[in-house]
Design a protein around this motif. Sequence first.
Motif, PDB file in Angstrom:
ATOM      1  N   ARG A  43      73.584  47.371  40.138  1.00  0.00           N
ATOM      2  CA  ARG A  43      73.121  48.417  39.277  1.00  0.00           C
ATOM      3  C   ARG A  43      74.529  48.621  38.241  1.00  0.00           C
ATOM      4  O   ARG A  43      74.525  48.550  37.005  1.00  0.00           O
TER       5      ARG A  43
ATOM      6  N   THR B 175      77.205  46.471  37.936  1.00  0.00           N
ATOM      7  CA  THR B 175      77.564  45.443  37.058  1.00  0.00           C
ATOM      8  C   THR B 175      76.823  45.273  35.821  1.00  0.00           C
ATOM      9  O   THR B 175      77.287  45.030  34.871  1.00  0.00           O
ATOM     10  N   GLN B 176      75.463  45.570  36.114  1.00  0.00           N
ATOM     11  CA  GLN B 176      74.607  45.381  34.959  1.00  0.00           C
ATOM     12  C   GLN B 176      74.981  46.561  33.963  1.00  0.00           C
ATOM     13  O   GLN B 176      74.867  46.146  32.743  1.00  0.00           O
ATOM     14  N   GLU B 177      75.040  47.499  34.209  1.00  0.00           N
ATOM     15  CA  GLU B 177      75.259  48.871  33.557  1.00  0.00           C
ATOM     16  C   GLU B 177      76.462  48.499  32.668  1.00  0.00           C
ATOM     17  O   GLU B 177      76.429  48.654  31.471  1.00  0.00           O
ATOM     18  N   LEU B 178      77.615  47.995  33.387  1.00  0.00           N
ATOM     19  CA  LEU B 178      78.879  47.556  32.648  1.00  0.00           C
ATOM     20  C   LEU B 178      78.756  46.569  31.371  1.00  0.00           C
ATOM     21  O   LEU B 178      79.189  46.712  30.470  1.00  0.00           O
ATOM     22  N   ALA B 179      77.740  45.557  31.917  1.00  0.00           N
ATOM     23  CA  ALA B 179      77.489  44.321  31.289  1.00  0.00           C
ATOM     24  C   ALA B 179      76.808  44.953  29.794  1.00  0.00           C
ATOM     25  O   ALA B 179      77.140  44.657  28.639  1.00  0.00           O
ATOM     26  N   ILE B 180      75.834  45.777  30.164  1.00  0.00           N
ATOM     27  CA  ILE B 180      75.119  46.184  29.158  1.00  0.00           C
ATOM     28  C   ILE B 180      75.905  47.055  28.109  1.00  0.00           C
ATOM     29  O   ILE B 180      75.790  47.015  26.759  1.00  0.00           O
TER      30      ILE B 180
ATOM     31  N   SER C 146      79.217  47.001  27.459  1.00  0.00           N
ATOM     32  CA  SER C 146      80.214  46.218  26.989  1.00  0.00           C
ATOM     33  C   SER C 146      79.375  45.379  25.603  1.00  0.00           C
ATOM     34  O   SER C 146      79.792  45.198  24.583  1.00  0.00           O
ATOM     35  N   ALA C 147      78.253  45.053  25.862  1.00  0.00           N
ATOM     36  CA  ALA C 147      77.537  44.248  24.901  1.00  0.00           C
ATOM     37  C   ALA C 147      77.221  45.048  23.770  1.00  0.00           C
ATOM     38  O   ALA C 147      77.228  44.815  22.637  1.00  0.00           O
ATOM     39  N   GLU C 148      76.793  46.200  24.131  1.00  0.00           N
ATOM     40  CA  GLU C 148      76.551  47.340  23.166  1.00  0.00           C
ATOM     41  C   GLU C 148      77.774  47.566  22.054  1.00  0.00           C
ATOM     42  O   GLU C 148      77.810  47.631  20.957  1.00  0.00           O
TER      43      GLU C 148
ATOM     44  N   ASP D 168      80.253  45.546  21.833  1.00  0.00           N
ATOM     45  CA  ASP D 168      80.473  44.595  20.918  1.00  0.00           C
ATOM     46  C   ASP D 168      79.721  44.285  19.730  1.00  0.00           C
ATOM     47  O   ASP D 168      80.202  44.181  18.482  1.00  0.00           O
ATOM     48  N   ASP D 169      78.374  44.657  20.075  1.00  0.00           N
ATOM     49  CA  ASP D 169      77.368  44.757  19.003  1.00  0.00           C
ATOM     50  C   ASP D 169      77.736  45.617  17.714  1.00  0.00           C
ATOM     51  O   ASP D 169      77.575  45.273  16.593  1.00  0.00           O
TER      52      ASP D 169
END
Lengths: 133, 237
Positions: A99, A101-106, A108-110, A112-113
């Motif tokens: 949970r 790791t996924q949260e962190l990835a999401i 960071s993607a947001e 960057d976007d």
Amino acid sequence: MMTANQHVFAMAVSVVTLGVILELIRRRKLREEYSFLWVITTLGMLVLSIWYGLVEWLTRLSGAVTPTTTLFIFGLVFLLLISVHFSTVLSRLTEQVRRLTQELAILSAERDDARTRAENRTSVDPGREREAS
Amino acid sequence: MILSENPRILVVMPAFNEARQIRRVVEAVRGQVEGDVLVVDDGSADDTAVEARRGGAIVATHPVNLGYGAALQTGYRYALRRGYDAVLQLDADGQHDPASIPPLLGALAHADVVVGSRFLDGSSYRPPLLRRLGMWLFGSVASALSGQRITDPTSGFQAISREALHFYSHERYPVDYPDADVLAMVARSGLRLTEVPVRMLPSPPGKSMHGGFLKPLYYVFRMSLALFLVPLRSEKR
């Protein structure tokens, strides 16, 4: 029957183990919520080492031939329970790590976007930006 | 799911050490779909994230490797959070032909999960005998459990509606091999499942998710257990 040496040795081992467990909990090296089975196990060891009659009674009850067998069986069962308990803890930890790791990835993607969008807004002339959106 | 006039589509591509061709694949996909491409970099050691960004993708990076299923789920959660209407998922190695994307998305009009099958209408895809046997076996069990025919349970080429995304975001979604058991769960939960034929491009040499000796054994055990448990669990949507 047990010799005096055996009796003292068994009690000493139980007391030391119980002491180590309690000390680990006190220093917060072992969290209270995971210590339950360990405390039960060591208390059981202590009771059995003091009260030999209980061992003999359990031996008759389970149909074992010698009291040593009884002790080994109980030892094995406790170890088994503890490792199963660990597996459940491990499963929960795995789920939590996923949970996070996924949260962190999401996130960071947001980020960057949002950043690229902001950069485009400043570099591209406003007319083209309106067309694109 | 009824797609609105202009559905917002998110293309999700899980990628682990795919720097060699990820940029080309992202560009090919962007040529086929009007929508954002999210590459989920599952803890790659190479430049997968950089290459994917060069291709024009949004990149979500796992700091550690979690597994194929977990990477997909990151994509689903991102899509839900950003309000996308549907997800199109495909592998990053370039095996899935981007030209098959429009029919997959089109089938969402009357289904919640559309699986791109490599076996419908005599395709060129011929996996090794043992793998074909396993796929057939698990496919049959999944078909029996779901009450409909599933020809390609291991396909990672899918289109997923928003309703199904909610179902997939739950912790029941497996981190390692989300295939036959997930499809069986989907069908049993009342979501509509359908298959559409897709074309496979020649696969790049080397790595496969099911390579090695122990991994296939573990896969067989893992999938048998998961399928056995499907009828014993009641999944709520």
